[in-house]
Design an enzyme around this catalytic site. Structure first.
Site, short mmCIF file in Angstrom:
data_model
loop_
_atom_site.label_atom_id
_atom_site.label_comp_id
_atom_site.label_asym_id
_atom_site.label_seq_id
_atom_site.Cartn_x
_atom_site.Cartn_y
_atom_site.Cartn_z
N ASP A 1 -6.28 8.10 -0.79
CA ASP A 1 -5.77 7.25 0.28
C ASP A 1 -4.57 7.93 0.92
O ASP A 1 -3.73 8.50 0.21
CB ASP A 1 -5.33 5.89 -0.26
CG ASP A 1 -6.48 5.08 -0.84
OD1 ASP A 1 -7.62 5.26 -0.39
OD2 ASP A 1 -6.23 4.27 -1.74
N GLU B 1 0.83 -1.22 0.00
CA GLU B 1 0.00 0.00 0.00
C GLU B 1 0.86 1.27 0.00
O GLU B 1 0.57 2.20 -0.72
CB GLU B 1 -0.94 0.01 1.21
CG GLU B 1 -2.06 -1.01 1.12
CD GLU B 1 -3.16 -0.67 0.13
OE1 GLU B 1 -3.22 0.47 -0.34
OE2 GLU B 1 -3.96 -1.55 -0.19
#
Length: 148
Positions: A73, A57
């Site tokens: 994000d 991520e």
């Protein structure tokens, strides 16, 4: 004289402004942080699951950022602005973690940890994270914690 002043000004600004790179937490330090914060066995996950998630991520970067179009994000766990944090830009944000998204990009990841655990608790696992689903789920993840 003006070149000397400009040089001092640039050095001062370089020291005064926060880095845009963010802090990259080392692999074993991240393992220690996760263990210390009760991630082993949390919602049926392992520290290796979380390490794989964080690697894919954000690559362990506290200032990681990804624009998904209507939402974004933020931080080491790449927490989404539509549901979990408020960035002041995402229409209809739920802000379920009751946090500003910018707080997810500082070097203190305590609040990131609390929000990531809330997400995992509500989902009963790590399925909200595409980095985990696409790269980690069902795989041998022992290399993520080996030697730590």
């Amino acid at each position: 004289k003006s070149m000397l002043f400009l040089g001092f000004l640039l050095v001062f600004l370089g020291l005064a402004l926060p880095g845009t790179q963010g802090k990259r937490i080392s692999r074993c330090e991240m393992v220690r942080i996760l263990r210390r914060n009760g991630f082993e066995g949390f919602e049926g996950t392992t520290v290796a699951d979380w390490m794989c998630l964080v690697k894919h991520e954000s690559d362990y970067n506290t200032k990681a950022y990804n624009n998904n179009g209507p939402s974004r994000d933020y931080g080491i766990f790449q927490i989404n602005s539509k549901y979990w944090c408020d960035d002041g830009r995402t229409a209809g944000s739920k802000n379920a973690c009751h946090i500003s998204c910018s707080k997810l990009q500082d070097d203190n990841i305590d609040d990131d940890i609390q929000c990531a655990k809330k997400i995992a608790r509500e989902a009963h696992g790590l399925s909200p994270w595409y980095g985990w689903k696409n790269n980690c789920r069902g795989r041998n993840l022992s290399s993520y914690v080996r030697g730590c």
